[in-house]
Design a protein around this motif. Structure first.
Motif, PDB file in Angstrom:
ATOM      1  N   ASN A   1       1.485  -0.116 -10.827  1.00  0.00           N
ATOM      2  CA  ASN A   1       1.001   1.286 -11.075  1.00  0.00           C
ATOM      3  C   ASN A   1       1.085   1.440 -12.713  1.00  0.00           C
ATOM      4  O   ASN A   1       0.258   2.038 -13.237  1.00  0.00           O
ATOM      5  CB  ASN A   1       2.011   2.119 -10.296  1.00  0.00           C
TER       6      ASN A   1
ATOM      7  N   LEU B   1      -3.959  -3.683  -2.457  1.00  0.00           N
ATOM      8  CA  LEU B   1      -3.701  -3.955  -0.946  1.00  0.00           C
ATOM      9  C   LEU B   1      -4.447  -5.058  -0.563  1.00  0.00           C
ATOM     10  O   LEU B   1      -3.866  -6.144  -0.018  1.00  0.00           O
ATOM     11  CB  LEU B   1      -4.337  -2.814  -0.056  1.00  0.00           C
TER      12      LEU B   1
ATOM     13  N   ILE C   1      -1.801   9.507  -9.270  1.00  0.00           N
ATOM     14  CA  ILE C   1      -2.931   9.507  -8.394  1.00  0.00           C
ATOM     15  C   ILE C   1      -3.500  11.131  -8.382  1.00  0.00           C
ATOM     16  O   ILE C   1      -4.627  11.348  -8.677  1.00  0.00           O
ATOM     17  CB  ILE C   1      -3.025   8.927  -7.016  1.00  0.00           C
TER      18      ILE C   1
ATOM     19  N   PHE D   1       0.885  -1.253  -0.142  1.00  0.00           N
ATOM     20  CA  PHE D   1      -0.056   0.139   0.126  1.00  0.00           C
ATOM     21  C   PHE D   1       0.834   1.366  -0.146  1.00  0.00           C
ATOM     22  O   PHE D   1       0.495   2.221  -0.756  1.00  0.00           O
ATOM     23  CB  PHE D   1      -0.704  -0.021   1.252  1.00  0.00           C
TER      24      PHE D   1
ATOM     25  N   MET E   1      -6.124   2.058  -4.809  1.00  0.00           N
ATOM     26  CA  MET E   1      -5.334   1.597  -3.582  1.00  0.00           C
ATOM     27  C   MET E   1      -5.782   0.515  -2.862  1.00  0.00           C
ATOM     28  O   MET E   1      -5.015  -0.428  -2.492  1.00  0.00           O
ATOM     29  CB  MET E   1      -5.400   2.737  -2.651  1.00  0.00           C
TER      30      MET E   1
ATOM     31  N   GLY F   1     -10.544   5.768  -6.031  1.00  0.00           N
ATOM     32  CA  GLY F   1      -9.361   5.265  -4.978  1.00  0.00           C
ATOM     33  C   GLY F   1      -9.832   3.901  -4.568  1.00  0.00           C
ATOM     34  O   GLY F   1      -8.453   3.226  -3.928  1.00  0.00           O
TER      35      GLY F   1
ATOM     36  N   ILE G   1       2.419   1.619  -3.469  1.00  0.00           N
ATOM     37  CA  ILE G   1       1.488   2.188  -4.420  1.00  0.00           C
ATOM     38  C   ILE G   1       1.494   3.505  -4.257  1.00  0.00           C
ATOM     39  O   ILE G   1       1.291   4.314  -5.240  1.00  0.00           O
ATOM     40  CB  ILE G   1       0.218   1.620  -4.301  1.00  0.00           C
ATOM     41  N   PHE G   2       1.539   4.040  -2.899  1.00  0.00           N
ATOM     42  CA  PHE G   2       1.223   5.616  -2.667  1.00  0.00           C
ATOM     43  C   PHE G   2       2.493   6.314  -2.891  1.00  0.00           C
ATOM     44  O   PHE G   2       2.561   7.391  -3.571  1.00  0.00           O
ATOM     45  CB  PHE G   2       0.771   5.892  -1.206  1.00  0.00           C
TER      46      PHE G   2
ATOM     47  N   ASN H   1      -2.558   0.777 -12.693  1.00  0.00           N
ATOM     48  CA  ASN H   1      -3.152   1.968 -12.304  1.00  0.00           C
ATOM     49  C   ASN H   1      -3.346   3.021 -13.123  1.00  0.00           C
ATOM     50  O   ASN H   1      -4.082   3.772 -13.154  1.00  0.00           O
ATOM     51  CB  ASN H   1      -2.553   2.452 -10.971  1.00  0.00           C
TER      52      ASN H   1
END
Length: 492
Positions: A388, A436, A321, A310, A432, A428, A313-314, A392
């Motif tokens: 990502n 996860l 994002i 997680f 996200m 989101g 990813i952030f 993503n």
């Protein structure tokens, strides 16, 4: 006249270009609101016995009033970041024989009915009923409930004043955070016992109804000040004044290496360089890179490796994002002109994809020093970066095809939620929470390395099928092109 205003609001709601397309989202948000209502109801009912259990030697009513200071601070902070003045489309009304004062009064009155103002009642009223059922004076509790309602409305109008005073400041949230932090520190370190003083004041008003005139006068003063601010700005030519700004030029010749998408990449890079709102996406890179420092140094999170994905990813996807969720709304001001040119839609979208992919690669490289906290963190970041890029980036582009809200690039950057709709919040979940869940499930069933491998494989699959995915995404954008043009025009 109010009846006519309400009729216009009703028609605007149902005739909006985005109504039919976002009906499911509106229903979801309705259930979301019902969830919060249920939570506040449960909190209001359980508050009395809970306080009685936690503070057996204290009066639950007094204890609850002692926490109101922290609620007021938190409520004001939440309002500043999320609540905006519900200004309807009033410019067409200014050409009609309608007094500006009536329009302003309707706008301010409409803000009173905001969900954030109504929500506390679902906790306050049940708590008041519980107090009455346990022998408290009915009149005292009714006056107390009225006092809390007045405090809520004071926060409502105080927030709009803070918003108007800080609208031109790029870091407008800092003074409020410093002020609120200072008040909290003064109370926390017992320099000034603000929470007790406020509690005593509210108790005094509850026992002496004549003192209600104090919060009423404060509320009236804030309302009149808001009225004055809006009344002064409510002119047809109020938005005609433009700022003279120095254009910052930069050499973007290196983008020519990207071939046909170079012009679009130059457009995006100039957007990021010259506009406050878009530039905030670049400054968020620093926050994203430092995000891991909130977790990795703490031993607690070192024992939670399932959480590393997680964070990865952030950290590697913060730009993806923050910037990607507003595609194509960044170009909404000139979207009609852009779509009238002889260009391939796929090139336009490919430039966005390339920019986001480059950001993920750069952020991963910059996050390599996190290996200091363990090789598992580097492995998780690597898998997250591939995910990502392969997944993503495509998810965020698909979500962009549902964007219907225009972004005014001249607005302030900090905590500006203009152009934000339900799509930005819902996206989101796949961005996200889905990775996860995938990583966490694989981690608990098999192991950490296999979890990273699964994320990486999903990303590689997305990269392999990139051309087909982009063809699908391009078709969605082309199908909704005219709807987006109409929606962006409607937001002018």
């Amino acid at each position: 006249m109010i009846k006519h205003f309400l009729s216009l609001e009703w028609k605007q709601f149902f005739r909006s270009a985005s109504f039919g397309k976002s009906l499911a989202i509106k229903i979801f948000m309705g259930f979301f609101a019902l969830y919060f209502i249920a939570m506040f109801l449960a909190m209001g009912i359980a508050m009395y016995p809970l306080l009685k259990k936690m503070f057996p030697d204290s009066d639950p009513f007094v204890v609850f009033n002692g926490f109101l200071f922290f609620w007021i601070l938190g409520d004001l902070m939440i309002r500043f970041f999320f609540q905006k003045l519900p200004v309807m489309s009033v410019k067409p009304l200014l050409t009609l024989p309608i007094k500006r004062s009536k329009v302003v009064n309707f706008v301010l009155g409409k803000s009173v009915m905001a969900f954030i103002n109504v929500l506390p009642l679902f906790a306050i009223i049940p708590f008041g009923v519980m107090l009455i059922s346990n022998g408290y004076d009915v009149g005292t509790i009714i006056i107390w409930i009225i006092t809390i309602i007045l405090i809520t409305l004071i926060n409502n109008f105080l927030n709009f004043i803070i918003e108007s005073l800080s609208a031109e400041t790029e870091l407008s949230f800092l003074p409020l955070i410093v002020f609120a932090g200072a008040l909290f520190a003064l109370d926390h370190f017992n320099i000034i016992n603000i929470s007790e003083a406020l509690s005593n004041g509210i108790m005094g008003i509850s026992e002496n109804p004549l003192l209600l005139v104090i919060p009423l006068l404060i509320l009236l003063g804030l309302y009149l000040y808001n009225f004055k601010i809006l009344h002064q700005k409510l002119f047809l030519d109020s938005s005609l004044k433009t700022k003279v700004q120095e254009v910052k030029a930069s050499n973007l010749d290196w983008t020519k290496n990207f071939g046909e998408i170079a012009p679009f990449m130059q457009l995006d890079l100039k957007l990021l360089w010259r506009n406050k709102r878009a530039k905030s996406s670049v400054w968020m890179l620093v926050l994203g890179l430092l995000y891991g420092l909130f977790f990795y140094p703490q031993p607690t999170y070192q024992d939670m490796p399932w959480f590393f994905a997680f964070i990865g990813i952030f950290v590697t996807g913060i730009f993806l994002i923050n910037f990607g969720q507003f595609i194509p709304a960044w170009d909404s001001g000139y979207y009609k002109l852009l779509m009238s040119q002889n260009i391939k839609y796929e090139q336009y979208l490919k430039s966005k994809f390339t920019l986001m992919t480059l950001s993920v690669i750069i952020l991963f490289v910059l996050s390599i020093p996190y290996v200091y906290f363990g090789w598992k963190i580097l492995l998780a970041h690597f898998a997250a970066a591939i995910y990502n890029i392969g997944v993503n980036t495509h998810v965020i582009l698909i979500g962009g095809s549902y964007n219907r809200k225009k972004i005014d690039l001249n607005q302030r950057a900090a905590f500006n939620y203009q152009g934000t709709g339900a799509v930005q919040w819902l996206i989101g979940i796949p961005l996200m929470l889905l990775p996860l869940a995938i990583f966490g499930l694989t981690y608990f069933l098999v192991g950490f390395e296999v979890g990273c491998l699964v994320l990486a494989i999903l990303g590689i699959i997305g990269i392999i099928f990139h051309s087909k995915l982009m063809a699908f995404i391009t078709a969605k954008y082309q199908a909704s092109k005219y709807k987006m043009i109409s929606a962006f025009d409607q937001n002018n």
